[in-house]
Design an enzyme around this catalytic site. Structure first.
Site, PDB file in Angstrom:
ATOM      1  N   HIS A 130      -0.975   1.387   7.316  1.00 10.72           N
ATOM      2  CA  HIS A 130      -1.705   1.338   8.576  1.00 10.72           C
ATOM      3  C   HIS A 130      -3.187   1.172   8.265  1.00 10.72           C
ATOM      4  CE1 HIS A 130       1.917   2.779  10.638  1.00 10.72           C
ATOM      5  NE2 HIS A 130       2.037   3.622   9.641  1.00 10.72           N
ATOM      6  N   LYS A 201      -8.176   5.555 -22.847  1.00  8.19           N
ATOM      7  CA  LYS A 201      -8.383   5.128 -24.226  1.00  8.19           C
ATOM      8  C   LYS A 201      -7.825   3.724 -24.396  1.00  8.19           C
ATOM      9  CE  LYS A 201      -5.690   6.622 -27.528  1.00  8.19           C
ATOM     10  NZ  LYS A 201      -4.938   7.471 -28.483  1.00  8.19           N
TER      11      LYS A 201
END
Length: 204
Positions: A130, A201
């Site tokens: 929505h 990482k």
């Protein structure tokens, strides 16, 4: 061989044969409903498929859709759900990819590459359910939010309970940690996680 061992092995054999028969039956059901299935598609349990007129769902060779909690290493809350419910909506799942108990909803395009892993209880969607509509909140009840294609490239691992939101590209070889919300693009070969997901990482 003990009697107990014989019974165990016979039971396991019969369960495998039953699983194979059910997988074939579910695959035929998908094909009858218009899903394009490649060779060696495996269905463990019955997936929930909603394919609207003009929508497309493509399962390439060797795709596995696992909707069965039994034997899975964490609790799976629901069956796999594939939803391409609008004209022109397309879901594409590449060769050798496995999807466990997750929801994939396309209003335009969700593409998942080859050899990907989607763990249980994930949600991948190319649309907002929505609009936010801060100025007119009542519009949330009647209008559909914007959509943008999702592209998950080859060899991506999306861990359990993760949301992938509209317009996102996840680069090849990236791992997304459990319980993440992916709301922006992620580069290839990184470990990402968090709400929203960020690079944690680089992967070698």
């Amino acid at each position: 061989m003990s009697e107990y061992s014989f019974v165990e092995r016979t039971s396991a054999f019969l369960r495998r044969r039953a699983d194979q028969a059910l997988s074939s039956a579910y695959r035929l059901e998908l094909v009858r409903r218009g899903v394009q299935c490649g060779a060696g598609v495996t269905l463990a349990g019955r997936p929930n498929v909603e394919l609207g007129r003009g929508g497309e769902i493509h399962l390439e060779d060797g795709v596995t859709l696992n909707s069965r909690n039994r034997g899975y290493h964490i609790n799976m809350h629901s069956a796999v759900k594939l939803m391409a419910d609008r004209h022109g909506a397309r879901i594409f799942i590449g060769k050798g990819t496995r999807v466990h108990g997750s929801c994939i909803h396309a209003t335009r395009s969700v593409r998942i590459g080859e050899r990907c892993l989607v763990a249980a209880n994930c949600h991948i969607m190319d649309c907002d359910g929505h609009p936010l509509s801060l100025a007119a909140p009542e519009r949330r009840m009647t209008e559909v939010g914007p959509s943008a294609p999702v592209d998950i490239q080859d060899d991506v691992w999306i861990c359990a309970n993760t949301f992938v939101l509209s317009g996102v590209t996840i680069g090849a070889g990236t791992v997304v940690a459990a319980n993440s919300v992916v709301s922006r693009n992620l580069p290839p070969r990184v470990l990402a996680g968090g709400v929203p997901a960020v690079v944690l990482k680089r992967l070698a």
